[in-house]
Motif scaffolding. Structure first.
Motif, PDB file in Angstrom:
ATOM      1  N   VAL A   4     -15.122  26.452  65.457  1.00  0.00           N
ATOM      2  CA  VAL A   4     -16.398  26.234  66.127  1.00  0.00           C
ATOM      3  C   VAL A   4     -16.841  24.855  65.727  1.00  0.00           C
ATOM      4  N   GLY A   5     -17.087  23.994  66.674  1.00  0.00           N
ATOM      5  CA  GLY A   5     -17.429  22.628  66.317  1.00  0.00           C
ATOM      6  C   GLY A   5     -18.569  22.102  67.138  1.00  0.00           C
ATOM      7  N   LEU A   6     -19.277  21.139  66.617  1.00  0.00           N
ATOM      8  CA  LEU A   6     -20.393  20.509  67.293  1.00  0.00           C
ATOM      9  C   LEU A   6     -19.982  19.150  67.794  1.00  0.00           C
ATOM     10  N   HIS A   7     -20.566  18.748  68.939  1.00  0.00           N
ATOM     11  CA  HIS A   7     -20.160  17.499  69.555  1.00  0.00           C
ATOM     12  C   HIS A   7     -20.648  16.271  68.796  1.00  0.00           C
ATOM     13  N   LEU A   8     -21.882  16.310  68.319  1.00  0.00           N
ATOM     14  CA  LEU A   8     -22.487  15.122  67.747  1.00  0.00           C
ATOM     15  C   LEU A   8     -23.000  15.418  66.355  1.00  0.00           C
ATOM     16  N   PRO A   9     -22.840  14.481  65.438  1.00  0.00           N
ATOM     17  CA  PRO A   9     -23.335  14.717  64.080  1.00  0.00           C
ATOM     18  C   PRO A   9     -24.835  14.540  63.922  1.00  0.00           C
ATOM     19  N   THR A  10     -25.488  13.674  64.713  1.00  0.00           N
ATOM     20  CA  THR A  10     -26.916  13.437  64.566  1.00  0.00           C
ATOM     21  C   THR A  10     -27.583  13.398  65.932  1.00  0.00           C
ATOM     22  N   GLY A  83     -41.532  19.563  61.986  1.00  0.00           N
ATOM     23  CA  GLY A  83     -40.985  20.677  61.221  1.00  0.00           C
ATOM     24  C   GLY A  83     -39.648  21.173  61.732  1.00  0.00           C
ATOM     25  N   ASP A  84     -39.249  20.674  62.886  1.00  0.00           N
ATOM     26  CA  ASP A  84     -37.942  21.052  63.427  1.00  0.00           C
ATOM     27  C   ASP A  84     -36.824  20.202  62.828  1.00  0.00           C
ATOM     28  N   SER A  85     -37.175  19.170  62.108  1.00  0.00           N
ATOM     29  CA  SER A  85     -36.162  18.314  61.488  1.00  0.00           C
ATOM     30  C   SER A  85     -35.352  19.126  60.483  1.00  0.00           C
ATOM     31  N   ALA A  86     -34.058  19.171  60.697  1.00  0.00           N
ATOM     32  CA  ALA A  86     -33.180  19.987  59.851  1.00  0.00           C
ATOM     33  C   ALA A  86     -31.752  19.800  60.339  1.00  0.00           C
ATOM     34  N   VAL A  87     -30.838  20.478  59.658  1.00  0.00           N
ATOM     35  CA  VAL A  87     -29.466  20.563  60.149  1.00  0.00           C
ATOM     36  C   VAL A  87     -29.324  21.883  60.893  1.00  0.00           C
ATOM     37  N   TYR A  88     -28.722  21.825  62.079  1.00  0.00           N
ATOM     38  CA  TYR A  88     -28.548  23.013  62.889  1.00  0.00           C
ATOM     39  C   TYR A  88     -27.060  23.357  62.965  1.00  0.00           C
ATOM     40  N   PHE A  89     -26.761  24.626  62.751  1.00  0.00           N
ATOM     41  CA  PHE A  89     -25.387  25.109  62.826  1.00  0.00           C
ATOM     42  C   PHE A  89     -25.279  26.166  63.913  1.00  0.00           C
ATOM     43  N   CYS A  90     -24.234  26.068  64.719  1.00  0.00           N
ATOM     44  CA  CYS A  90     -23.883  27.223  65.529  1.00  0.00           C
ATOM     45  C   CYS A  90     -22.822  28.000  64.761  1.00  0.00           C
ATOM     46  N   ALA A  91     -22.787  29.279  64.974  1.00  0.00           N
ATOM     47  CA  ALA A  91     -21.829  30.129  64.284  1.00  0.00           C
ATOM     48  C   ALA A  91     -21.355  31.214  65.226  1.00  0.00           C
ATOM     49  N   GLU A  92     -20.106  31.552  65.037  1.00  0.00           N
ATOM     50  CA  GLU A  92     -19.459  32.544  65.876  1.00  0.00           C
ATOM     51  C   GLU A  92     -19.126  33.740  65.009  1.00  0.00           C
ATOM     52  N   ILE A  93     -19.364  34.924  65.529  1.00  0.00           N
ATOM     53  CA  ILE A  93     -18.971  36.131  64.818  1.00  0.00           C
ATOM     54  C   ILE A  93     -17.617  36.562  65.352  1.00  0.00           C
ATOM     55  N   GLY A  94     -16.658  36.606  64.424  1.00  0.00           N
ATOM     56  CA  GLY A  94     -15.323  37.032  64.821  1.00  0.00           C
ATOM     57  C   GLY A  94     -14.993  38.392  64.251  1.00  0.00           C
ATOM     58  N   ALA A  95     -13.733  38.592  63.987  1.00  0.00           N
ATOM     59  CA  ALA A  95     -13.272  39.873  63.457  1.00  0.00           C
ATOM     60  C   ALA A  95     -13.881  40.151  62.089  1.00  0.00           C
ATOM     61  N   ASN A  96     -14.114  41.395  61.779  1.00  0.00           N
ATOM     62  CA  ASN A  96     -14.632  41.817  60.465  1.00  0.00           C
ATOM     63  C   ASN A  96     -15.986  41.201  60.154  1.00  0.00           C
ATOM     64  N   SER A  97     -16.730  40.865  61.166  1.00  0.00           N
ATOM     65  CA  SER A  97     -18.084  40.331  60.995  1.00  0.00           C
ATOM     66  C   SER A  97     -18.126  39.023  60.235  1.00  0.00           C
ATOM     67  N   PHE A 101     -18.607  28.775  60.987  1.00  0.00           N
ATOM     68  CA  PHE A 101     -19.644  27.775  61.213  1.00  0.00           C
ATOM     69  C   PHE A 101     -19.049  26.476  61.723  1.00  0.00           C
ATOM     70  N   GLY A 102     -19.835  25.777  62.530  1.00  0.00           N
ATOM     71  CA  GLY A 102     -19.502  24.420  62.890  1.00  0.00           C
ATOM     72  C   GLY A 102     -19.945  23.470  61.791  1.00  0.00           C
ATOM     73  N   LYS A 103     -19.694  22.191  61.998  1.00  0.00           N
ATOM     74  CA  LYS A 103     -19.991  21.210  60.954  1.00  0.00           C
ATOM     75  C   LYS A 103     -21.475  20.954  60.790  1.00  0.00           C
ATOM     76  N   GLY A 104     -22.268  21.203  61.749  1.00  0.00           N
ATOM     77  CA  GLY A 104     -23.695  20.972  61.636  1.00  0.00           C
ATOM     78  C   GLY A 104     -24.127  19.680  62.288  1.00  0.00           C
ATOM     79  N   ILE A 105     -25.298  19.675  62.879  1.00  0.00           N
ATOM     80  CA  ILE A 105     -25.874  18.468  63.468  1.00  0.00           C
ATOM     81  C   ILE A 105     -27.262  18.287  62.890  1.00  0.00           C
ATOM     82  N   THR A 106     -27.563  17.046  62.522  1.00  0.00           N
ATOM     83  CA  THR A 106     -28.867  16.753  61.946  1.00  0.00           C
ATOM     84  C   THR A 106     -29.830  16.363  63.061  1.00  0.00           C
TER      85      THR A 106
END
Lengths: 111, 114
Positions: A4-10, A83-97, A101-106
């Protein structure tokens, strides 16, 4: 393998504008996706989730869109606030719960 | 939202020392997890447990060990800390209900090994 990966770092946005954070995933068998927000010095905090049988889900000021055809996930934040300033991660639920995580975007909000 | 606690929040320790990072949750979640995260980077799963007396290694190889003697407690131990262990360690848990698969995270322990 699965990834799972994110397109842009910032991402820098003006306060009050809408933000769109994008995420690509590679495991087409995943059926559950989560967006997390991580502020400095804290653990990831659940924002919103979506199952693969949905295309869109809305929360308070946030919307998640899922495009299974191109395996793309996005998080939209309306009227972005400091207050929305943060690092955001998308995450995928696969087998066995297990989460992948992706690398994160700031997200940086300009006053 | 789950209540999950980690102690200590910050730890600076010398090489060769044995340390235990504590994690407790009060939601009765069956599943618990340990992640390692470097600043600004993704999270890597190092251990997980699906219940008492059940522990498994995660995707990232780690020299740490874990135990799950009680549902609410999932400590992580490093027998001999090294500078390469310097990182942030995050504990998470997940349980039953509508969001059974959603993991809720503790605040993390930032470990520095000198």
């Amino acid at each position: 393998g699965e990834s799972v990966g994110l397109h842009l770092p910032t991402l820098s946005v003006q306060e009050g504008d809408n933000s769109i954070i994008n995420c690509a995933y590679s495991n087409s068998a995943s059926d559950y996706f989560i967006w997390y927000k991580q502020e400095s010095g804290k653990g990831p905090q659940f924002i919103i989730d979506i199952r693969s049988n949905m295309d869109k889900r809305q929360g308070q000021r946030v919307t998640v869109l899922l495009n299974k055809t191109v395996k793309h996930l996005s998080l939209q934040i309306a009227a972005t606030q400091p207050g929305d300033s943060a690092v955001y991660f998308c995450a995928e639920i696969g087998a066995n719960s297990k989460l992948t995580f992706g690398k994160g975007i700031t997200l940086s909000v300009r006053p | 939202e789950a209540d999950i606690y980690q102690t200590p929040r910050y730890l600076v320790i010398g090489t060769g020392k044995k340390i235990t990072l504590e994690c407790s949750q009060t939601m009765g979640h069956d599943k618990m997890y340990w992640y390692q995260q470097d600043p600004g980077m993704e999270l890597h799963l190092i251990h997980y447990s699906y219940g008492v007396n059940s522990t498994e290694k995660g995707d990232l190889s780690s020299e740490s060990t874990v135990s799950r003697i009680r549902t609410e407690h999932f400590p992580l131990t490093l027998e001999s800390a090294r500078p390469s262990h310097t990182s942030q360690y995050l504990c998470a848990s997940s349980g039953r209900g509508g969001r059974a698969d959603t993991q809720y995270f503790g605040p993390g322990t930032r470990l520095t090994v000198l």
